[in-house]
Design an enzyme around this catalytic site. Sequence first.
Site, PDB file in Angstrom:
ATOM      1  N   ASP A 121      -0.236   5.174   0.842  1.00  0.00           N
ATOM      2  CA  ASP A 121      -0.506   6.168   1.876  1.00  0.00           C
ATOM      3  C   ASP A 121      -0.559   5.539   3.256  1.00  0.00           C
ATOM      4  O   ASP A 121      -1.321   4.601   3.499  1.00  0.00           O
ATOM      5  CB  ASP A 121      -1.821   6.895   1.580  1.00  0.00           C
ATOM      6  CG  ASP A 121      -1.730   7.745   0.321  1.00  0.00           C
ATOM      7  OD1 ASP A 121      -0.869   8.640   0.283  1.00  0.00           O
ATOM      8  OD2 ASP A 121      -2.504   7.502  -0.621  1.00  0.00           O
ATOM      9  N   ASP A 140       0.859  -1.168   0.000  1.00  0.00           N
ATOM     10  CA  ASP A 140       0.000   0.000   0.000  1.00  0.00           C
ATOM     11  C   ASP A 140       0.910   1.237   0.000  1.00  0.00           C
ATOM     12  O   ASP A 140       2.093   1.146   0.330  1.00  0.00           O
ATOM     13  CB  ASP A 140      -0.885  -0.026   1.249  1.00  0.00           C
ATOM     14  CG  ASP A 140      -1.687   1.239   1.420  1.00  0.00           C
ATOM     15  OD1 ASP A 140      -2.401   1.628   0.474  1.00  0.00           O
ATOM     16  OD2 ASP A 140      -1.601   1.851   2.490  1.00  0.00           O
TER      17      ASP A 140
END
Length: 220
Positions: free
Chosen positions: A19, A17
């Site tokens: 953020d 991922d």
Amino acid sequence: MPATTTPVLIARALLLDMDGTIVNSDAVVERCWRAWAVEHGLDPEEALKVVHGRQGYATMAVLLPDRPMEQNYADNRVLLAQETADTDGVVPVEGAPAFLAAIAGLPHALVTSADEALATARMNAAGLPMPAVRVTAECVGASKPDPEGFLKGAAELGYGPADCVAFEDSEAGITAARAAGMRVVGVGPRAAAFAPDLYVPDLTHLAVTAHPDGTIELSA
């Protein structure tokens, strides 16, 4: 204390991922979503509890369940443009530069709810190299917590879900990875509450060891 049931994870591919996991963009996310929440008569603090990990339209659907989805898509386009233009305060998560350098030659992909433009803007602002394989918002029909993005990332790398470990910071992301049949390294304070298979406060606490047989050992 977070539940850590497995002190060492063995993988063949890593799905990251962006953020909150390798890029700290909380300052921008909070600025943009606070303004959006106030504009729509919502409590900004309550809104911020659900924004992390999802695509914008999916967050809006949670916060305004009776609103037409077409309006959510329209608002999301505006919000994406605002977030892409605003990189003030975007920095790498601690340890991210060394972590990405350590896995540069290993099978890995970015799996993010950001679109390509936003992902590029934030990775550049944080001074991080963009993975060659990436699954962005344009690539999927459903936002996290749906597993589609992680399954696509694994397929593009040529590995089954059981051979992959996902790196995530949010409930939506961890739920998506688990639904894809993957183990999870939870990064940062948001992840601690969702019992990832391995938890680290940031990436300085993670050790990566590549073995000659192609396996990747992850330990805190």
